[in-house]
Write a protein that holds these residues in place. Structure first.
Motif, PDB file in Angstrom:
ATOM      1  N   GLU A  28      49.182  28.747  15.577  1.00 28.85           N
ATOM      2  CA  GLU A  28      49.031  27.258  16.255  1.00 28.85           C
ATOM      3  C   GLU A  28      49.528  26.740  16.825  1.00 28.85           C
ATOM      4  O   GLU A  28      49.164  25.917  17.127  1.00 28.85           O
ATOM      5  CB  GLU A  28      49.433  26.540  14.736  1.00 28.85           C
ATOM      6  CG  GLU A  28      48.348  27.475  13.187  1.00 28.85           C
ATOM      7  CD  GLU A  28      48.776  26.447  11.702  1.00 28.85           C
ATOM      8  OE1 GLU A  28      49.655  25.334  12.033  1.00 28.85           O
ATOM      9  OE2 GLU A  28      48.551  26.553  11.023  1.00 28.85           O
ATOM     10  N   VAL A  29      51.242  27.343  17.528  1.00 32.58           N
ATOM     11  CA  VAL A  29      51.378  26.230  18.883  1.00 32.58           C
ATOM     12  C   VAL A  29      51.758  27.599  19.440  1.00 32.58           C
ATOM     13  O   VAL A  29      52.241  28.632  19.338  1.00 32.58           O
ATOM     14  CB  VAL A  29      52.953  25.598  18.486  1.00 32.58           C
ATOM     15  CG1 VAL A  29      53.239  25.074  19.588  1.00 32.58           C
ATOM     16  CG2 VAL A  29      52.394  24.718  16.886  1.00 32.58           C
ATOM     17  N   PRO A  30      50.622  27.030  20.739  1.00 32.93           N
ATOM     18  CA  PRO A  30      51.001  27.890  22.055  1.00 32.93           C
ATOM     19  C   PRO A  30      52.444  27.896  23.031  1.00 32.93           C
ATOM     20  O   PRO A  30      52.813  27.697  23.828  1.00 32.93           O
ATOM     21  CB  PRO A  30      49.751  28.209  22.900  1.00 32.93           C
ATOM     22  CG  PRO A  30      49.946  25.967  22.832  1.00 32.93           C
ATOM     23  CD  PRO A  30      50.461  26.373  21.719  1.00 32.93           C
ATOM     24  N   HIS A  31      53.281  28.425  21.973  1.00 35.15           N
ATOM     25  CA  HIS A  31      54.707  28.478  22.189  1.00 35.15           C
ATOM     26  C   HIS A  31      55.389  29.694  21.150  1.00 35.15           C
ATOM     27  O   HIS A  31      55.211  29.441  20.234  1.00 35.15           O
ATOM     28  CB  HIS A  31      55.547  26.917  22.298  1.00 35.15           C
ATOM     29  CG  HIS A  31      57.225  26.823  22.594  1.00 35.15           C
ATOM     30  ND1 HIS A  31      57.497  26.750  24.630  1.00 35.15           N
ATOM     31  CD2 HIS A  31      58.298  27.393  22.377  1.00 35.15           C
ATOM     32  CE1 HIS A  31      58.657  26.756  24.411  1.00 35.15           C
ATOM     33  NE2 HIS A  31      59.153  27.327  23.874  1.00 35.15           N
ATOM     34  N   LEU A  32      56.108  30.458  21.905  1.00 36.93           N
ATOM     35  CA  LEU A  32      56.945  31.500  21.155  1.00 36.93           C
ATOM     36  C   LEU A  32      57.422  30.840  20.144  1.00 36.93           C
ATOM     37  O   LEU A  32      58.084  29.679  20.554  1.00 36.93           O
ATOM     38  CB  LEU A  32      57.502  32.515  22.069  1.00 36.93           C
ATOM     39  CG  LEU A  32      58.440  32.840  21.032  1.00 36.93           C
ATOM     40  CD1 LEU A  32      57.268  34.326  20.217  1.00 36.93           C
ATOM     41  CD2 LEU A  32      59.369  34.239  22.363  1.00 36.93           C
ATOM     42  N   HIS A  33      57.404  31.079  19.094  1.00 36.71           N
ATOM     43  CA  HIS A  33      58.382  30.180  18.018  1.00 36.71           C
ATOM     44  C   HIS A  33      58.594  31.907  16.632  1.00 36.71           C
ATOM     45  O   HIS A  33      57.734  32.408  16.653  1.00 36.71           O
ATOM     46  CB  HIS A  33      58.238  29.374  17.311  1.00 36.71           C
ATOM     47  CG  HIS A  33      56.652  28.816  17.250  1.00 36.71           C
ATOM     48  ND1 HIS A  33      55.743  29.282  17.715  1.00 36.71           N
ATOM     49  CD2 HIS A  33      56.038  29.356  15.871  1.00 36.71           C
ATOM     50  CE1 HIS A  33      54.652  29.004  17.011  1.00 36.71           C
ATOM     51  NE2 HIS A  33      54.613  29.080  15.800  1.00 36.71           N
ATOM     52  N   VAL A  34      59.860  31.260  16.374  1.00 35.33           N
ATOM     53  CA  VAL A  34      59.873  32.387  15.093  1.00 35.33           C
ATOM     54  C   VAL A  34      60.842  32.281  13.791  1.00 35.33           C
ATOM     55  O   VAL A  34      61.298  30.356  14.208  1.00 35.33           O
ATOM     56  CB  VAL A  34      61.750  33.842  16.149  1.00 35.33           C
ATOM     57  CG1 VAL A  34      61.573  34.166  14.615  1.00 35.33           C
ATOM     58  CG2 VAL A  34      60.951  34.045  16.558  1.00 35.33           C
ATOM     59  N   HIS A  35      59.789  32.250  13.147  1.00 35.85           N
ATOM     60  CA  HIS A  35      59.686  31.219  11.489  1.00 35.85           C
ATOM     61  C   HIS A  35      60.888  32.371  10.788  1.00 35.85           C
ATOM     62  O   HIS A  35      60.694  33.367  11.087  1.00 35.85           O
ATOM     63  CB  HIS A  35      58.171  31.276  10.280  1.00 35.85           C
ATOM     64  CG  HIS A  35      57.665  30.493  11.365  1.00 35.85           C
ATOM     65  ND1 HIS A  35      56.516  29.436  10.815  1.00 35.85           N
ATOM     66  CD2 HIS A  35      56.623  31.504  12.053  1.00 35.85           C
ATOM     67  CE1 HIS A  35      55.874  29.073  11.748  1.00 35.85           C
ATOM     68  NE2 HIS A  35      56.108  30.087  12.279  1.00 35.85           N
ATOM     69  N   ILE A  36      62.054  30.853   9.898  1.00 38.70           N
ATOM     70  CA  ILE A  36      62.732  31.699   9.108  1.00 38.70           C
ATOM     71  C   ILE A  36      62.824  31.044   7.611  1.00 38.70           C
ATOM     72  O   ILE A  36      62.404  30.074   8.147  1.00 38.70           O
ATOM     73  CB  ILE A  36      64.134  31.410  10.165  1.00 38.70           C
ATOM     74  CG1 ILE A  36      64.738  32.256  10.981  1.00 38.70           C
ATOM     75  CG2 ILE A  36      65.375  32.007   8.430  1.00 38.70           C
ATOM     76  CD1 ILE A  36      66.034  32.035  12.017  1.00 38.70           C
ATOM     77  N   PHE A  37      62.178  32.145   7.112  1.00 35.05           N
ATOM     78  CA  PHE A  37      62.407  31.925   5.761  1.00 35.05           C
ATOM     79  C   PHE A  37      62.892  32.288   4.596  1.00 35.05           C
ATOM     80  O   PHE A  37      63.564  33.557   5.022  1.00 35.05           O
ATOM     81  CB  PHE A  37      60.345  32.809   5.323  1.00 35.05           C
ATOM     82  CG  PHE A  37      59.460  31.847   5.743  1.00 35.05           C
ATOM     83  CD1 PHE A  37      58.932  30.877   5.666  1.00 35.05           C
ATOM     84  CD2 PHE A  37      59.212  32.581   7.163  1.00 35.05           C
ATOM     85  CE1 PHE A  37      57.684  30.607   6.362  1.00 35.05           C
ATOM     86  CE2 PHE A  37      57.795  32.688   7.499  1.00 35.05           C
ATOM     87  CZ  PHE A  37      57.313  31.602   7.516  1.00 35.05           C
ATOM     88  N   ALA A  38      63.172  31.440   4.074  1.00 34.44           N
ATOM     89  CA  ALA A  38      64.306  32.026   3.036  1.00 34.44           C
ATOM     90  C   ALA A  38      64.616  30.896   2.147  1.00 34.44           C
ATOM     91  O   ALA A  38      64.003  30.722   1.389  1.00 34.44           O
ATOM     92  CB  ALA A  38      65.734  31.905   3.811  1.00 34.44           C
ATOM     93  N   GLY A  39      65.151  31.092   0.757  1.00 31.57           N
ATOM     94  CA  GLY A  39      65.611  30.483  -0.532  1.00 31.57           C
ATOM     95  C   GLY A  39      64.950  30.108  -1.787  1.00 31.57           C
ATOM     96  O   GLY A  39      65.426  30.154  -2.816  1.00 31.57           O
ATOM     97  N   ALA A  40      64.515  31.127  -1.687  1.00 30.95           N
ATOM     98  CA  ALA A  40      63.580  32.289  -2.820  1.00 30.95           C
ATOM     99  C   ALA A  40      63.300  33.421  -2.627  1.00 30.95           C
ATOM    100  O   ALA A  40      62.952  33.587  -1.234  1.00 30.95           O
ATOM    101  CB  ALA A  40      62.843  30.621  -2.975  1.00 30.95           C
ATOM    102  N   PRO A  41      62.966  34.717  -3.566  1.00 35.85           N
ATOM    103  CA  PRO A  41      61.647  35.540  -3.058  1.00 35.85           C
ATOM    104  C   PRO A  41      61.039  34.984  -2.678  1.00 35.85           C
ATOM    105  O   PRO A  41      60.050  34.186  -2.908  1.00 35.85           O
ATOM    106  CB  PRO A  41      61.877  36.245  -5.252  1.00 35.85           C
ATOM    107  CG  PRO A  41      62.379  35.183  -5.945  1.00 35.85           C
ATOM    108  CD  PRO A  41      63.467  34.017  -5.145  1.00 35.85           C
ATOM    109  N   LEU A  42      60.423  35.338  -1.430  1.00 33.07           N
ATOM    110  CA  LEU A  42      59.789  35.787  -0.626  1.00 33.07           C
ATOM    111  C   LEU A  42      58.165  36.500  -1.197  1.00 33.07           C
ATOM    112  O   LEU A  42      56.551  35.927  -0.469  1.00 33.07           O
ATOM    113  CB  LEU A  42      59.679  35.689   0.686  1.00 33.07           C
ATOM    114  CG  LEU A  42      60.868  34.969   1.495  1.00 33.07           C
ATOM    115  CD1 LEU A  42      61.423  35.352   2.177  1.00 33.07           C
ATOM    116  CD2 LEU A  42      61.019  33.669   0.959  1.00 33.07           C
ATOM    117  N   GLY A  43      58.145  37.572  -2.386  1.00 30.54           N
ATOM    118  CA  GLY A  43      57.326  38.006  -2.497  1.00 30.54           C
ATOM    119  C   GLY A  43      56.696  39.496  -1.836  1.00 30.54           C
ATOM    120  O   GLY A  43      57.824  39.587  -0.462  1.00 30.54           O
TER     121      GLY A  43
END
Length: 128
Positions: free
Chosen positions: A105-120
């Motif tokens: 969605e945004v034309p700038h490299l970005h890494v998402h870090i997800f945590a805090g619960a089972p992610l499936g």
């Protein structure tokens, strides 16, 4: 709107504006190579974005054009964020979207870090 990962860098994109200090963010970490901040629309209990300091649209663009010190520093910053947020023991997921099929969605490299619960599962449904 999805981003073409081969498009030229747009200096008016939201992450460029955050890097320039024009738009505030809830900062988690910053060094010479990266800025990490909380996502404004979190998809998990912990949802942090890590962006490199520089004009890179995608991972392919970044790894082809960025100096080695920036590439190394950026990935070390991702690890530092996970460590500082105490995500390592419970686990976390890293995701980087690139291009239209991934819904970047945004034309700038970005890494998402997800945590805090089972992610499936990795993907919500099987791709045919």
């Amino acid at each position: 709107m999805a981003v073409d990962a081969r498009a030229p860098y747009d200096t008016s994109n939201i992450f460029a504006r955050i890097l320039r200090g024009e738009i505030p963010c809830k900062k988690v970490y910053e060094d010479d190579f990266a800025l990490a901040f909380h996502d404004i629309n979190p998809q998990a209990p912990v949802h942090v974005l890590v962006i490199p300091k520089g004009e890179y649209v995608s991972m392919a663009d970044f790894t082809a054009k960025a100096p080695d010190t920036l590439v190394t520093g950026f990935f070390r910053a991702v690890g530092k964020v996970a460590e500082e947020l105490e995500l390592v023991e419970g686990g976390y997921r890293i995701l980087a979207n690139a291009g239209t099929n991934s819904h970047q969605e945004v034309p700038h490299l970005h890494v998402h870090i997800f945590a805090g619960a089972p992610l499936g599962p990795m993907l919500a449904s099987k791709i045919s």
